[in-house]
Design a protein around this motif. Structure first.
Motif, PDB file in Angstrom:
ATOM      1  N   THR A   1       0.805  -1.227   0.000  1.00 56.49           N
ATOM      2  CA  THR A   1       0.000   0.000   0.000  1.00 56.49           C
ATOM      3  C   THR A   1       0.838   1.277   0.000  1.00 56.49           C
ATOM      4  O   THR A   1       0.602   2.190  -0.797  1.00 56.49           O
ATOM      5  CB  THR A   1      -0.959   0.001   1.217  1.00 56.49           C
ATOM      6  OG1 THR A   1      -1.784  -1.161   1.136  1.00 56.49           O
ATOM      7  CG2 THR A   1      -1.837   1.232   1.219  1.00 56.49           C
ATOM      8  N   VAL A   2       1.838   1.335   0.868  1.00 57.58           N
ATOM      9  CA  VAL A   2       2.642   2.564   0.982  1.00 57.58           C
ATOM     10  C   VAL A   2       3.318   2.883  -0.353  1.00 57.58           C
ATOM     11  O   VAL A   2       3.286   4.030  -0.826  1.00 57.58           O
ATOM     12  CB  VAL A   2       3.680   2.449   2.126  1.00 57.58           C
ATOM     13  CG1 VAL A   2       4.576   3.678   2.165  1.00 57.58           C
ATOM     14  CG2 VAL A   2       2.957   2.293   3.474  1.00 57.58           C
TER      15      VAL A   2
ATOM     16  N   VAL B   1       0.665   4.063  -2.987  1.00 57.41           N
ATOM     17  CA  VAL B   1       0.220   5.444  -2.750  1.00 57.41           C
ATOM     18  C   VAL B   1       1.301   6.418  -3.215  1.00 57.41           C
ATOM     19  O   VAL B   1       1.015   7.439  -3.847  1.00 57.41           O
ATOM     20  CB  VAL B   1      -0.133   5.668  -1.252  1.00 57.41           C
ATOM     21  CG1 VAL B   1      -0.321   7.156  -0.953  1.00 57.41           C
ATOM     22  CG2 VAL B   1      -1.404   4.892  -0.887  1.00 57.41           C
ATOM     23  N   ASP B   2       2.550   6.073  -2.943  1.00 50.51           N
ATOM     24  CA  ASP B   2       3.668   6.928  -3.351  1.00 50.51           C
ATOM     25  C   ASP B   2       3.737   7.043  -4.875  1.00 50.51           C
ATOM     26  O   ASP B   2       3.940   8.130  -5.424  1.00 50.51           O
ATOM     27  CB  ASP B   2       4.978   6.359  -2.784  1.00 50.51           C
ATOM     28  CG  ASP B   2       6.137   7.309  -3.003  1.00 50.51           C
ATOM     29  OD1 ASP B   2       5.996   8.501  -2.655  1.00 50.51           O
ATOM     30  OD2 ASP B   2       7.177   6.888  -3.545  1.00 50.51           O
TER      31      ASP B   2
ATOM     32  N   ARG C   1       0.977   9.307  -6.180  1.00 50.92           N
ATOM     33  CA  ARG C   1       1.232  10.724  -5.892  1.00 50.92           C
ATOM     34  C   ARG C   1       2.398  11.267  -6.711  1.00 50.92           C
ATOM     35  O   ARG C   1       2.266  12.259  -7.413  1.00 50.92           O
ATOM     36  CB  ARG C   1       1.576  10.899  -4.408  1.00 50.92           C
ATOM     37  CG  ARG C   1       0.392  10.848  -3.476  1.00 50.92           C
ATOM     38  CD  ARG C   1       0.928  10.761  -2.067  1.00 50.92           C
ATOM     39  NE  ARG C   1      -0.053  11.114  -1.053  1.00 50.92           N
ATOM     40  CZ  ARG C   1       0.088  10.811   0.219  1.00 50.92           C
ATOM     41  NH1 ARG C   1       1.157  10.158   0.643  1.00 50.92           N
ATOM     42  NH2 ARG C   1      -0.832  11.157   1.089  1.00 50.92           N
TER      43      ARG C   1
ATOM     44  N   LEU D   1      -7.702   5.908   2.457  1.00 52.36           N
ATOM     45  CA  LEU D   1      -7.734   4.467   2.197  1.00 52.36           C
ATOM     46  C   LEU D   1      -9.130   3.928   2.464  1.00 52.36           C
ATOM     47  O   LEU D   1      -9.877   4.486   3.264  1.00 52.36           O
ATOM     48  CB  LEU D   1      -6.729   3.734   3.100  1.00 52.36           C
ATOM     49  CG  LEU D   1      -5.255   4.144   3.004  1.00 52.36           C
ATOM     50  CD1 LEU D   1      -4.426   3.316   4.002  1.00 52.36           C
ATOM     51  CD2 LEU D   1      -4.715   3.978   1.591  1.00 52.36           C
TER      52      LEU D   1
ATOM     53  N   LEU E   1      -1.983   1.789   8.293  1.00 54.60           N
ATOM     54  CA  LEU E   1      -1.456   2.045   6.943  1.00 54.60           C
ATOM     55  C   LEU E   1      -1.639   3.508   6.545  1.00 54.60           C
ATOM     56  O   LEU E   1      -0.776   4.097   5.888  1.00 54.60           O
ATOM     57  CB  LEU E   1      -2.154   1.134   5.918  1.00 54.60           C
ATOM     58  CG  LEU E   1      -1.773  -0.347   5.964  1.00 54.60           C
ATOM     59  CD1 LEU E   1      -2.721  -1.168   5.090  1.00 54.60           C
ATOM     60  CD2 LEU E   1      -0.321  -0.544   5.504  1.00 54.60           C
ATOM     61  N   ALA E   2      -2.772   4.097   6.951  1.00 55.62           N
ATOM     62  CA  ALA E   2      -3.030   5.506   6.622  1.00 55.62           C
ATOM     63  C   ALA E   2      -1.973   6.406   7.262  1.00 55.62           C
ATOM     64  O   ALA E   2      -1.492   7.354   6.627  1.00 55.62           O
ATOM     65  CB  ALA E   2      -4.425   5.917   7.081  1.00 55.62           C
TER      66      ALA E   2
ATOM     67  N   ALA F   1       1.095   5.509   7.955  1.00 59.65           N
ATOM     68  CA  ALA F   1       2.334   5.274   7.199  1.00 59.65           C
ATOM     69  C   ALA F   1       2.330   6.019   5.865  1.00 59.65           C
ATOM     70  O   ALA F   1       3.383   6.436   5.376  1.00 59.65           O
ATOM     71  CB  ALA F   1       2.518   3.773   6.965  1.00 59.65           C
ATOM     72  N   CYS F   2       1.145   6.185   5.297  1.00 58.62           N
ATOM     73  CA  CYS F   2       1.011   6.889   4.004  1.00 58.62           C
ATOM     74  C   CYS F   2       0.794   8.396   4.185  1.00 58.62           C
ATOM     75  O   CYS F   2       0.622   9.111   3.190  1.00 58.62           O
ATOM     76  CB  CYS F   2      -0.171   6.319   3.218  1.00 58.62           C
ATOM     77  SG  CYS F   2      -0.008   4.617   2.707  1.00 58.62           S
ATOM     78  N   LYS F   3       0.729   8.841   5.442  1.00 62.92           N
ATOM     79  CA  LYS F   3       0.415  10.253   5.747  1.00 62.92           C
ATOM     80  C   LYS F   3      -0.931  10.673   5.149  1.00 62.92           C
ATOM     81  O   LYS F   3      -1.065  11.712   4.506  1.00 62.92           O
ATOM     82  CB  LYS F   3       1.535  11.185   5.271  1.00 62.92           C
ATOM     83  CG  LYS F   3       2.868  10.919   5.970  1.00 62.92           C
ATOM     84  CD  LYS F   3       3.935  11.884   5.510  1.00 62.92           C
ATOM     85  CE  LYS F   3       5.210  11.782   6.330  1.00 62.92           C
ATOM     86  NZ  LYS F   3       5.840  10.446   6.280  1.00 62.92           N
ATOM     87  N   LEU F   4      -1.933   9.816   5.349  1.00 61.87           N
ATOM     88  CA  LEU F   4      -3.294  10.078   4.877  1.00 61.87           C
ATOM     89  C   LEU F   4      -4.226  10.224   6.074  1.00 61.87           C
ATOM     90  O   LEU F   4      -4.083   9.503   7.059  1.00 61.87           O
ATOM     91  CB  LEU F   4      -3.793   8.932   3.986  1.00 61.87           C
ATOM     92  CG  LEU F   4      -3.093   8.778   2.637  1.00 61.87           C
ATOM     93  CD1 LEU F   4      -3.496   7.462   1.980  1.00 61.87           C
ATOM     94  CD2 LEU F   4      -3.420   9.941   1.712  1.00 61.87           C
TER      95      LEU F   4
END
Length: 219
Positions: free
Chosen positions: A143-144, A147-148, A151, A161, A181-182, A184-187
């Motif tokens: 996931t991370v 997402v990267d 972006r 997410l 996870l959010a 970790a993804c800065k979401l």
């Protein structure tokens, strides 16, 4: 119970869950899931003040939402079902939010269509928290990085997410995993929780809950 009463009941339960979780009132958005219901069944829910709706299929949504959106400006439509890349153009034209971005091919198709149509949709990445082979969604451990990629390489605006826990399992650990996870993804946004478990989802930090049968009745 009338549909307006069922809507009010769900709204009250969301507010009670927000309070019990020590979260600010109104922090959770209710997405009323209107899949399989026609425009006439949806209008009373709009009349009762609901403004955010979710549909599973692009084709079905095309049959009712252009008219409903024209009648009531300010409605927000979420795609909460799997998206095929050959439907990306129609999805970008009709929806405001797509919650089911789960692979590079879809992400690229959406990026190209949004550029072509001059529309910027808000997007969520769907995570398959239970690693169910029959279910859409990216694996938690990918996931991370995904997402990267969305972006940095594709310039997409990933807002949050989304997950749908396995039916036969306790949803709590799945909601906890999505919340982790959010971070970790800065979401900041988490779309999780449906008619049977949205109060639990709010305890785990949901910012959007997708509720259909508790509002519209059995399908």
């Amino acid at each position: 119970m009338e549909v307006q009463e069922r809507l009010q009941d769900v709204v009250s339960r969301i507010q009670a869950a927000e309070k019990s979780a020590g979260r600010a009132k109104g922090i959770v958005t209710l997405v009323a899931v209107s899949k399989t219901f026609d425009a006439d069944a949806i209008r009373p829910v709009i009349a009762a003040g609901q403004r955010v709706f979710g549909e599973n299929r692009v084709q079905e949504a095309q049959g009712k939402w252009p008219e409903l959106k024209a009648e009531t400006p300010g409605l927000e439509l979420h795609l909460i079902g799997p998206l095929q890349s050959n439907k990306a153009a129609e999805a970008v034209a009709l929806f405001d939010v797509i919650e089911t971005v789960d692979r590079e091919k879809i992400a690229r198709a959406l990026a190209a269509e949004m550029q072509k149509q001059g529309r910027t949709l808000r997007l969520y990445v769907q995570v398959n928290t239970g690693l169910e082979p029959q279910k859409a969604g990216i694996a938690p451990d990918e996931t991370v990085a995904f997402v990267d990629l969305c972006r940095s390489e594709l310039g997409l605006s990933i807002e949050g997410l989304m997950c749908i826990p396995p039916v036969e399992e306790n949803p709590g650990p799945h909601f906890a995993l999505l919340a982790k996870l959010a971070v970790a993804c800065k979401l900041e946004k988490l779309s999780m929780g449906m008619s049977g478990d949205f109060e639990t989802a709010i305890q785990f930090g949901a910012t959007g809950v997708r509720v259909g049968s508790a509002i519209f009745g059995a399908r």
